[in-house]
Design an enzyme around this catalytic site. Structure first.
Site, PDB file in Angstrom:
ATOM      1  N   SER A   1       0.841  -1.192   0.000  1.00  8.88           N
ATOM      2  CA  SER A   1       0.000   0.000   0.000  1.00  8.88           C
ATOM      3  C   SER A   1       0.881   1.249   0.000  1.00  8.88           C
ATOM      4  O   SER A   1       1.692   1.442  -0.899  1.00  8.88           O
ATOM      5  CB  SER A   1      -0.958  -0.041   1.192  1.00  8.88           C
ATOM      6  OG  SER A   1      -1.929   0.972   1.110  1.00  8.88           O
TER       7      SER A   1
ATOM      8  N   GLU B   1      -9.197  -3.706  -5.273  1.00  6.27           N
ATOM      9  CA  GLU B   1      -8.496  -2.679  -4.513  1.00  6.27           C
ATOM     10  C   GLU B   1      -9.429  -1.565  -4.018  1.00  6.27           C
ATOM     11  O   GLU B   1      -9.178  -0.962  -2.975  1.00  6.27           O
ATOM     12  CB  GLU B   1      -7.385  -2.058  -5.363  1.00  6.27           C
ATOM     13  CG  GLU B   1      -6.211  -2.975  -5.648  1.00  6.27           C
ATOM     14  CD  GLU B   1      -5.286  -3.140  -4.455  1.00  6.27           C
ATOM     15  OE1 GLU B   1      -5.558  -2.535  -3.401  1.00  6.27           O
ATOM     16  OE2 GLU B   1      -4.293  -3.891  -4.586  1.00  6.27           O
TER      17      GLU B   1
ATOM     18  N   HIS C   1      -8.195  -4.665  -0.798  1.00 10.51           N
ATOM     19  CA  HIS C   1      -6.894  -4.070  -0.493  1.00 10.51           C
ATOM     20  C   HIS C   1      -6.376  -4.622   0.829  1.00 10.51           C
ATOM     21  O   HIS C   1      -7.100  -4.708   1.814  1.00 10.51           O
ATOM     22  CB  HIS C   1      -7.047  -2.558  -0.401  1.00 10.51           C
ATOM     23  CG  HIS C   1      -5.780  -1.815  -0.145  1.00 10.51           C
ATOM     24  ND1 HIS C   1      -4.822  -1.645  -1.115  1.00 10.51           N
ATOM     25  CD2 HIS C   1      -5.305  -1.195   0.966  1.00 10.51           C
ATOM     26  CE1 HIS C   1      -3.822  -0.939  -0.615  1.00 10.51           C
ATOM     27  NE2 HIS C   1      -4.077  -0.666   0.648  1.00 10.51           N
TER      28      HIS C   1
END
Length: 550
Positions: free
Chosen positions: A235, A361, A471
């Site tokens: 991330s 995501e 995510h």
């Protein structure tokens, strides 16, 4: 569900730290740095040294200033526990008011903090896990982990690097793992013209660079090889890795030789002036408006006062979602142009790299805008939040690629299910592609001809209600001992994810053959697929992001 989602985002899925059985205790290991003796912890075949300061505390006049190298060590140091996490924003979930909201706030901002450790401005520490058998002559490859959290939250204490080292020993491919803290939120990514003029933008990225310099100087004493460092993150950590690749004209200064990115690439961010309103808000809230030097005034504000001012700014779970208040921006020093323009100009470190994303995501970040339920509201949201300079025709064209048909939205491949609102899956698709999928494909297509590259797509945990392969779900695959752990270890050793582990061969990514490793649920855990999905939509999002960076 929201609590579980948040913990996934922060990395609490790094459950090996919690679930691993206690290892037999051995005599405490020590390492001497300069004239300082650090005492760590022995755990089976692994030694760990925690909470080592790699830079001077960024307090007083060093707050909102470039990191300063730590002075030569002397005396004795207890390296048996993690150091402070850096100050960060309170986590505000979009749950409204009431008992559920109050309970969730307590769990996240109080109980969660109990397992992640204390917070303080004296936070520039790192941690080292190394085979107990390693000596200064071992010269083992090194993986440096950069945590995620939207550049606003996070720390190292929930990530146990010991599992990575243990897998490397099992494969007879030993590595050393380093994890680092860096400044986040306003402390690390203050924006505005005052910040640019002072040359103190992107301090969190500068912290990471300083940690890499520390590794060059000291990691050999832990058994590592400073010439064989791979930077690795998830991330915001993966975006950080990408930005370390594009800074300094692509010159690595010998600080790293490989890069591994989970859900992060050179993102479409613009000038540091785009964050001026957030700078102005904390200047006003802290009583610094009348100061002749507002930046210097902020350095002297009590931490609690500054914390309240920062907490009042939008966070990653605010309505504006991935249009973050605090994140890397073009500052003229660390980033001399937008990251994607730097890629286009060839300002990229020519090192082998791996980059990949989760399939869904955008779902996690679309929980914050569930009140957007019509075509008109979606059009307005996308324009006002992400592309205020775009024309109506441009936004309309984007929406022709990302339609309201829920069977085509994210979580992908779930048909009519998971449509929390008529627009939720559509927004999830757009937001996921804008910040994650499109920048990844852009980076690969521009660089795969210049250097070795591999790509992956994680479609695991697809049955997660409303979120799918969300995510941060791939964190499990590394820190909880999944197959990506072996691929990582092999890449750190050989600059190639393939090696001794009995795993499916991972093909190199090329523009002519854009193949990627796809991680799946079920009896067939891996397959090689083509990186060609949503080609028109992703191509157009890339075009718009180059034209209208955040």
């Amino acid at each position: 569900m929201a609590i579980r989602v948040l913990l996934a985002c922060l990395g609490a899925f790094a459950s090996s730290a919690v679930l691993a059985a206690p290892a037999p205790r051995a005599s405490a290991p020590t390492v001497t740095l300069d004239s300082g003796t650090f005492t760590g912890v022995a755990s089976g075949k692994i030694n760990k040294f925690l909470g080592i300061p790699y830079a001077q505390p960024p307090t007083g006049d060093l707050r909102f200033n470039l990191p300063q190298s730590v002075a030569a060590y002397s005396g004795s140091y207890d390296a048996t526990s993690f150091g402070n996490e850096c100050p960060q924003q309170a986590i505000n979930l979009p749950l409204g008011n009431g008992l559920l909201a109050n309970e969730t706030n307590f769990i996240i901002n109080t109980a969660y903090r109990l397992i992640t450790g204390p917070i303080g401005e004296d936070c520039l520490h790192l941690n080292v896990w190394t085979p107990a058998s390693a000596t200064p002559n071992s010269k083992l490859p090194v993986a440096m982990w950069i945590f995620g959290g939207g550049f606003e939250i996070g720390g190292t204490s929930i990530y146990d690097g010991g599992g990575i080292v243990q897998r490397s020993l099992d494969l007879n491919e030993p590595v050393v793992v380093v994890s680092i803290n860096y400044r986040v939120s306003a402390w690390g990514f203050l924006a505005g013209s005052e910040v640019k003029a002072a040359g103190v933008g992107n301090l969190g990225l500068q912290d990471q660079r300083e940690a890499l310099r520390w590794i060059q100087k000291y990691i050999g004493l832990f058994g590592g090889d400073p010439s064989k460092v791979t930077i690795w993150g998830e991330s915001a950590g993966a975006i950080s890795v990408a930005l370390q690749m594009v800074t300094n004209g692509g010159n690595t200064e010998g600080l790293f030789r490989g890069a591994f990115m989970e859900s992060g690439s050179p993102i479409p961010v613009g000038d540091i002036s785009h964050g001026q309103k957030y700078y102005d808000s904390i200047v006003a809230a802290t009583g610094c408006s009348g100061a002749s030097d507002t930046l210097q005034c902020l350095r002297g504000v009590p931490l609690n006062t500054l914390q309240k001012a920062v907490d009042a700014t939008p966070g990653i779970f605010s309505y504006q979602s991935l249009n973050l208040a605090w994140l890397p921006r073009v500052d003229g020093v660390f980033l001399t142009d937008t990251p994607q323009n730097l890629v286009l100009s060839g300002s990229v470190a020519k090192v082998p790299f791996i980059t990949g994303d989760c399939d869904d995501e955008g779902t996690l970040f679309s929980l914050t805008n569930l009140n957007v339920t019509t075509d008109s509201e979606t059009r307005t949201y996308i324009h006002d939040t992400y592309m205020p300079a775009a024309s109506t025709d441009e936004v309309n064209k984007l929406l022709t690629y990302y339609t309201a048909d829920i069977t085509n939205g994210s979580p992908y491949d779930t048909g009519i299910f998971n449509a929390l609102t008529p627009q939720y899956k559509r927004l999830a698709g757009i937001q996921g592609d804008l910040v994650f999928q499109a920048p990844r494909r852009f980076f690969l297509q521009k660089q795969a001809g210049a250097q070795k590259a591999w790509s992956f797509l994680s479609k695991r945990l697809k049955a997660f209600p409303a979120l799918g392969s969300a995510h941060a779900t791939d964190i499990l695959n590394v820190f909880a001992g999944g197959d990506m752990t072996s691929y990582l270890v092999q890449f750190v050793n050989n600059l190639d994810p393939n090696g001794k582990a009995n795993l499916l061969q991972w093909p190199q990514y090329t523009t002519a053959s854009p193949k990627q490793m796809t991680f799946l649920d079920g009896l067939t855990p891996r397959e090689v697929t083509d990186d060609t999905y949503r080609a028109e939509g992703i191509s157009y999002i890339t075009e718009l992001s180059l034209k209208y960076p955040l």
